[in-house]
Design an enzyme around this catalytic site. Structure first.
Site, PDB file in Angstrom:
ATOM      1  N   ASP A 211     -17.552  47.297 -24.146  1.00  0.00           N
ATOM      2  CA  ASP A 211     -16.446  46.845 -24.983  1.00  0.00           C
ATOM      3  C   ASP A 211     -16.844  47.183 -26.419  1.00  0.00           C
ATOM      4  OD1 ASP A 211     -13.984  45.507 -25.661  1.00  0.00           O
ATOM      5  OD2 ASP A 211     -15.220  43.857 -26.405  1.00  0.00           O
TER       6      ASP A 211
ATOM      7  N   GLU B   5     -13.683  50.688 -22.572  1.00  0.00           N
ATOM      8  CA  GLU B   5     -12.303  50.314 -22.831  1.00  0.00           C
ATOM      9  C   GLU B   5     -11.679  51.298 -23.812  1.00  0.00           C
ATOM     10  OE1 GLU B   5     -10.436  46.096 -22.761  1.00  0.00           O
ATOM     11  OE2 GLU B   5     -11.202  46.436 -24.778  1.00  0.00           O
TER      12      GLU B   5
ATOM     13  N   ASP C 130     -16.972  39.622 -26.056  1.00  0.00           N
ATOM     14  CA  ASP C 130     -17.165  41.068 -25.889  1.00  0.00           C
ATOM     15  C   ASP C 130     -17.999  41.385 -24.641  1.00  0.00           C
ATOM     16  OD1 ASP C 130     -16.339  41.931 -28.915  1.00  0.00           O
ATOM     17  OD2 ASP C 130     -17.587  40.132 -28.906  1.00  0.00           O
TER      18      ASP C 130
END
Length: 165
Positions: A7, A67, A140
């Site tokens: 992330d 992501e 995160d």
């Protein structure tokens, strides 16, 4: 299959290495690489790159799942996250690891079963799927684990359909 989920963030980059075998998840390691706001951005990016490089060398994932960038009204944030994604992808490619990218909607769909799920629902499912005692913090980290889970589920489905990634 061993997957490193990422992330991306300049202040906090979440990561999680997950082993997926026989439809079961095993968390290998997860955490965050952090940088200080007062430090030069180039050095912050370098710190994140080296941290990811070390994680890849130590835990040897077969896949990196990251992501994708989502639209944000703040163009400065979008550019910075794009730079973090770039160094993350570079760390993987330089280590010979294949990279897959997933949108937040795809991650939510794969982890919760609903693409518009709330963040708390995703975090709870990460906890359940990985058999953790508590939801990983900061957020995160849970997000990175969710991206890794997403890849495992997506890859598993494609293999069942005869289109293995």
């Amino acid at each position: 299959m061993r997957v490193l989920g990422i992330d991306p963030g300049i202040a906090t980059l979440g990561y999680g290495v997950v082993e997926y075998k026989n439809n079961k998840f095993s968390p290998i390691v997860y955490g965050a690489i952090t940088t200080d706001a007062g430090v030069d951005k180039a050095f912050r990016l370098y710190t994140l790159y080296k941290g990811l490089e070390d994680i890849i060398k130590l835990y040897r994932p077969e896949i990196v799942a990251i992501e994708e960038l989502f639209y944000n009204k703040n163009s400065k944030t979008v550019i910075t996250i794009g730079e973090v994604r770039g160094i993350s992808i570079l760390a993987a490619v330089n280590s010979g690891v294949k990279v897959y990218e997933y949108t937040p909607l795809q991650v939510k769909q794969a982890v919760v079963g609903y693409g518009r799920a709330e963040k708390q629902q995703v975090q709870q499912m990460v906890k359940v799927l990985l058999n953790l005692d508590e939801i990983p913090k900061p957020d995160d980290v849970a997000d990175a684990l969710a991206v890794a889970i997403c890849h495992c589920h997506s890859n598993n489905m494609l293999e069942r359909l005869g289109y293995g990634r």
